[in-house]
Design an enzyme around this catalytic site. Structure first.
Site, mmCIF file in Angstrom:
data_model
loop_
_atom_site.group_PDB
_atom_site.id
_atom_site.type_symbol
_atom_site.label_atom_id
_atom_site.label_comp_id
_atom_site.label_asym_id
_atom_site.label_seq_id
_atom_site.Cartn_x
_atom_site.Cartn_y
_atom_site.Cartn_z
ATOM 1 N N PRO A 16 0.424 -1.416 -0.026
ATOM 2 C CA PRO A 16 0.163 -0.101 -0.255
ATOM 3 C C PRO A 16 0.943 0.741 0.167
ATOM 4 C CG PRO A 16 0.447 -1.017 1.732
ATOM 5 C CD PRO A 16 0.643 -1.687 1.504
ATOM 6 N N MET A 17 1.015 2.293 -0.807
ATOM 7 C CA MET A 17 1.430 3.412 -0.670
ATOM 8 C C MET A 17 0.502 4.368 -1.138
ATOM 9 S SD MET A 17 4.977 2.814 -3.203
ATOM 10 C CE MET A 17 3.514 1.459 -4.884
ATOM 11 N N ALA A 18 0.768 5.639 -0.680
ATOM 12 C CA ALA A 18 -0.205 6.406 -0.113
ATOM 13 C C ALA A 18 -0.757 7.577 -1.888
ATOM 14 C CB ALA A 18 -0.432 7.471 1.229
ATOM 15 N N GLN A 70 -6.827 -1.561 3.589
ATOM 16 C CA GLN A 70 -6.923 -0.841 4.428
ATOM 17 C C GLN A 70 -6.184 0.243 5.349
ATOM 18 O OE1 GLN A 70 -1.496 0.942 4.835
ATOM 19 N NE2 GLN A 70 -1.240 -1.175 5.556
ATOM 20 N N CYS A 100 3.572 3.036 8.353
ATOM 21 C CA CYS A 100 3.376 4.570 7.879
ATOM 22 C C CYS A 100 4.371 5.351 8.854
ATOM 23 C CB CYS A 100 2.123 5.399 7.461
ATOM 24 S SG CYS A 100 2.999 6.382 6.800
ATOM 25 N N GLY A 202 10.218 -3.928 1.233
ATOM 26 C CA GLY A 202 11.627 -3.640 1.825
ATOM 27 C C GLY A 202 12.703 -3.420 0.686
ATOM 28 N N ASP A 203 12.757 -2.940 -0.095
ATOM 29 C CA ASP A 203 14.202 -3.192 -0.983
ATOM 30 C C ASP A 203 14.024 -4.346 -2.327
ATOM 31 O OD1 ASP A 203 15.133 -0.993 -0.069
ATOM 32 O OD2 ASP A 203 16.775 -1.435 0.751
ATOM 33 N N ARG A 226 7.599 0.774 -4.109
ATOM 34 C CA ARG A 226 8.708 2.306 -4.539
ATOM 35 C C ARG A 226 9.193 1.292 -5.576
ATOM 36 N NH1 ARG A 226 12.167 4.801 -0.768
ATOM 37 N NH2 ARG A 226 12.703 2.348 0.219
#
Length: 332
Positions: A16-18, A70, A100, A202-203, A226
């Site tokens: 989930p990414m705002a 979420q 977050c 992560g990464d 990302r």
């Protein structure tokens, strides 16, 4: 993959990414290989349920199951109401945000700030699980508050005891924000201590890294955020590599253009022209990152304020790239 009663095509999750994981992006990632996608976080503040932004974030029309919403907040009762509200509107899994690191979230003691208060974490999880007894509840959090307070194992045990059905862990602390490299020792430790599914985050930027993280942590899946911005085909590349050990060829500019065009059409339809053009700018920037001449193109494109001009600019840029017979990776 069998996950909480749902059969997924694989164990690759969209984080989930705002401002990013709206319905068009989630649908695109699922089409290109993701097994599951989590929505942008929805506030637990009932006063905001009627806002246009909240309605869009809760819009899952035509989306491939399972539908995961979420929720974020710090008040157990309000989070319980938010969970019930979203389940009544189609959510099939409710995820709770304790990962977050943004100041505006942590300043109200929500998101990863909650990791400082383990009794409150238990109260929240108990309340939400009880509010939606027939719906799986999951939790996303970080390795800890800072390098000296890595309490992810405690949070994981609390979650399991409260009836949370799966957890996702980002390999950084709240203090790390998104700086430095993610670490996976804490995720591996958590996986060794709980029986519920653990998803590593992560990464994870390439197929080889996904394989490495899965092998090292023994996690049940990986969550990608990302790295998929402007690269939604990353999921199919990872899926193929995990299944065969072979690396897929990089997409050509012709294919990237086709994917972008479809993505833009969905954005315009979902948001309307004015907002759609504004939202599309960042996605176009991500799709063109690393391509020769992209900086000049992005500067000019960001001045455009209508669909026709934006599409024409994108078409011209990618047609030029294709005529140069470059591939995505060649230009990166």
């Amino acid at each position: 993959m069998d996950y909480l009663g749902f059969t997924l095509r694989n164990n690759l999750f969209v984080a989930p990414m705002a401002g990013v994981t709206d319905r068009p992006f989630r649908q695109l990632c699922k089409k290109l290989g993701a097994g599951l996608a989590v929505s942008e976080m929805v506030t637990s503040n009932s006063l905001l349920y009627g806002s246009a932004k909240t309605r869009r974030r809760a819009d899952h029309t035509g989306e491939v199951d399972p539908i995961v919403v979420q929720i974020a907040g710090a008040d157990p009762a309000m989070l319980a109401l938010a969970a019930r509200y979203n389940v009544e509107r189609g959510a099939q899994i409710v995820d709770i945000n304790m990962g977050c690191p943004a100041k505006k979230i942590c300043n109200v003691m929500a998101g990863s700030a909650l990791m400082q208060n383990e009794p409150l974490v238990a109260q929240i999880l108990d309340a939400v699980v009880a509010a939606v007894p027939d719906t799986p509840v999951t939790l996303k959090f970080r390795t800890g508050w800072n390098s000296t307070n890595k309490n992810a194992p405690n949070i994981a045990r609390i979650a399991e005891d409260c009836g949370v059905r799966a957890i996702a862990i980002h390999g950084r602390t709240r203090a790390d924000q998104y700086q430095g490299a993610a670490e996976y020792d804490t995720i591996a430790l958590v996986k060794s201590q709980v029986k519920i599914p653990v998803i590593a985050n992560g990464d994870i930027t390439c197929p080889q890294k996904a394989r490495e993280v899965l092998d090292y942590t023994r996690a049940d899946g990986v969550m990608i955020g990302r790295a998929a911005q402007g690269r939604p085909w990353l999921f199919r590349e990872i899926e193929h590599f995990l299944a065969t050990g072979a690396v897929l060829p990089a997409p050509t500019f012709v294919e990237i253009h086709t994917i972008l065009r479809a993505h833009l059409a969905d954005l315009y339809a979902f948001y309307g022209e004015e907002t759609g053009v504004r939202i599309a700018r960042k996605h176009i920037s991500w799709y063109t990152k690393g391509i020769v001449g992209a900086a000049h193109f992005r500067h000019a494109m960001n001045q455009l304020d209508n669909v026709a001009a934006q599409l024409d600019a994108a078409d011209e840029f990618f047609l030029g790239a294709a005529n140069d017979q470059l591939t995505y990776m060649d230009a990166a």
